[in-house]
Design a protein around this motif. Structure first.
Motif, mmCIF file in Angstrom:
data_model
loop_
_atom_site.group_PDB
_atom_site.id
_atom_site.type_symbol
_atom_site.label_atom_id
_atom_site.label_comp_id
_atom_site.label_asym_id
_atom_site.label_seq_id
_atom_site.Cartn_x
_atom_site.Cartn_y
_atom_site.Cartn_z
ATOM 1 N N TYR A 1 63.557 46.319 42.158
ATOM 2 C CA TYR A 1 62.309 46.386 42.920
ATOM 3 C C TYR A 1 61.935 47.827 43.227
ATOM 4 N N GLU A 21 58.316 49.848 44.674
ATOM 5 C CA GLU A 21 56.906 49.692 45.045
ATOM 6 C C GLU A 21 56.429 50.888 45.844
ATOM 7 N N LYS A 31 57.694 43.393 55.174
ATOM 8 C CA LYS A 31 57.765 42.614 53.949
ATOM 9 C C LYS A 31 58.913 41.621 53.955
ATOM 10 N N SER A 89 57.631 38.057 52.623
ATOM 11 C CA SER A 89 57.868 37.891 51.191
ATOM 12 C C SER A 89 59.351 37.631 50.950
ATOM 13 N N ILE A 130 61.282 39.655 49.327
ATOM 14 C CA ILE A 130 61.758 40.972 48.903
ATOM 15 C C ILE A 130 63.264 41.154 49.083
ATOM 16 N N ASN A 158 57.564 41.522 39.651
ATOM 17 C CA ASN A 158 58.892 41.234 40.181
ATOM 18 C C ASN A 158 58.858 39.851 40.810
ATOM 19 N N SER A 211 59.940 39.188 44.520
ATOM 20 C CA SER A 211 59.128 39.660 45.636
ATOM 21 C C SER A 211 57.659 39.333 45.448
ATOM 22 N N LYS A 212 57.375 38.450 44.486
ATOM 23 C CA LYS A 212 55.979 38.102 44.208
ATOM 24 C C LYS A 212 55.116 39.359 44.178
ATOM 25 N N GLN A 213 55.614 40.326 43.432
ATOM 26 C CA GLN A 213 54.935 41.611 43.287
ATOM 27 C C GLN A 213 54.058 41.539 42.040
ATOM 28 N N TYR A 214 52.784 41.850 42.191
ATOM 29 C CA TYR A 214 51.849 41.749 41.085
ATOM 30 C C TYR A 214 51.287 43.117 40.719
ATOM 31 N N ASN A 215 50.847 43.254 39.482
ATOM 32 C CA ASN A 215 49.983 44.391 39.205
ATOM 33 C C ASN A 215 48.702 43.883 38.542
ATOM 34 N N GLU A 221 42.494 46.332 45.173
ATOM 35 C CA GLU A 221 43.619 46.567 46.090
ATOM 36 C C GLU A 221 43.126 46.595 47.537
#
Lengths: 256, 256
Positions: A77, A79, A185, A189, A191, B152, B155-159, B177
């Motif tokens: 991870y 960010e 977070k 989330s 995370i 990811n 972590s439900k990370q988006y782009n 954003e």
DNA sequence: TGAATAGTGTCTGTGAGACAATATTAT
DNA sequence: ATAATATTGTCTCACAGACACTATTCA
């Protein structure tokens, strides 16, 4: 005036302490990776891992490169946290830094860390308008003192001033922002699972949440909430003088 | 390679539409301030207000300066959103931009906006992996199409990738954003009150929350939740063919 | 047997969703 | 009277805090 662009990394992990009482779970702590500066300015002081962003990369690329250099880890991870650009934050000139947060699983670090990198235990003491961050290990002890001010009452927007610290640059500020972001977070989330091994017991997971959120959690309530995010494996671990526990793993709920 | 440092501003406000039916509350919409580029690159296209960060100021200072220049407003909410530093985001060279979000009350703008600045109504249509943002006013219509990717899973990370848009630079990404950040903060803070006049009815406040969060709210539940954040004034407004409503104002709960 | 954690059950209070009921005004 | 919003009330359900209880193991 020429501007230079850098990145600084907050690499967080969980540390397992040995425990003399074999019945108890191993104590855990939040740890942060720091490196010792070899050059002026701030020679021989500790600071966050970081470096210049090359012409052919973004700050995220640079952060990935530095994470690999310091820990040999990839695909963890990472960010963007915030950009720090106070005019005099670096005595060498106008150097702005985009900071990143990385969460890693220490047990995945097979090879050694890079030469100057060391893990520090992190502890935060928060009072009304004062924040004190302590970083400690066998080698050294670092103290960061910050003052909290309200900026915008309608949005409970705060800013933080570095009162004093024995860490290089404005890295005390960066660490403070990083911890706040991590806590926010952690609540909203999944995370935290980035810091966990593939298999873990619910007790271990609860310990990690307690460290990050800095408060005791209620056993049954924690199990209820976390249940939807994890799924049991077939493995059971007998790890001491108490009822054995089941290993769980993170469950991807992407469809939901 | 020389790096240039800029800031771009997302200045959001609420727009009140006239309504032919005098009984109904005036319809509202989220609006965003854009300026028309007068020079290459992207000449005659719309973009976010912004500019270079001077040697003697931080990006926050620059953002304050630009907010004042475009709207004549000061002391409104302004907070760092994110830094955008893709290598080819600006054809003129390596230009990185730290973006800020500002929330303002349109009614406080006494003088005119700067010459090239215009408000656009903002509408977002979100599907599974596609996001479509429409910006419209009497002059023009802007469409931004984005693709959402998972980065990811834990972590439900988006782009987000810009598929196409008729707005300058990567400003479509910045707007996307910004909207996400605004929604997140609308739920977890009192940020919305920065867009409200000093006095407002609960119905008006509810309209604003509904626009930002993009969903209908239940009347009584909204009143319950919001009650602790506001306090009544003595004023009552009779604004149409229905029961008059009381004016409320924001209550500072800093001590709690 | 006792210390320690694993895991389950249950009571209570809070708070959100849903919706009904009443109030008030201009047209 | 009617349309429209303002304001209050109430029922239900989900969920978090608190705590008790049972299970299991090793020393």
């Amino acid at each position: 005036m020429e501007i230079k662009y850098t990145t600084d990394l907050l690499i967080f992990a969980i540390d397992d302490k040995e425990n003399e009482n074999c019945r108890e779970l191993s104590k855990k702590s939040l740890s942060l990776l720091l490196v010792k500066r070899t050059k002026e300015p701030f020679k021989n002081m500790w600071c966050l891992p970081g470096g210049f962003v090359f012409d052919n990369e973004t700050s995220l690329d640079a952060a990935k490169r530095i994470l690999k250099k310091e820990t040999n880890l990839q695909n963890f991870y990472l960010e963007q946290l915030k950009t720090f650009d106070e005019i005099n934050r670096d005595p060498r000139g106008r150097i702005i830094s985009t900071a990143y947060i990385s969460l890693v699983d220490k047990k995945m670090i097979k090879q050694d860390l890079s030469k100057n990198a060391v893990w520090f235990d992190l502890e935060i003491i928060e009072e009304k308008n004062n924040i004190c961050i302590n970083l400690r290990n066998e080698l050294d002890s670092i103290n960061i003192n910050l003052l909290k001010n309200i900026v915008n009452e309608k949005s409970k927007q705060y800013n933080y001033k570095l009162v004093n610290s024995n860490i290089a640059f404005d890295h005390g500020l960066i660490i403070n922002e990083g911890i706040k972001d991590l806590r926010k977070k952690a609540n909203s989330s999944d995370i935290i699972f980035n810091m966990m091994p593939n298999k873990f017991t619910i007790g271990e997971l609860k310990q990690v949440y307690e460290i990050i959120l800095n408060k005791k959690l209620i056993n049954s309530a924690f199990r209820r909430v976390i249940a939807s995010k994890i799924e049991p494996t077939n493995e059971i671990i007998k790890n001491g003088g108490h009822r054995p526990s089941q290993y769980f793993k993170y469950k991807n709920n992407l469809g939901e």
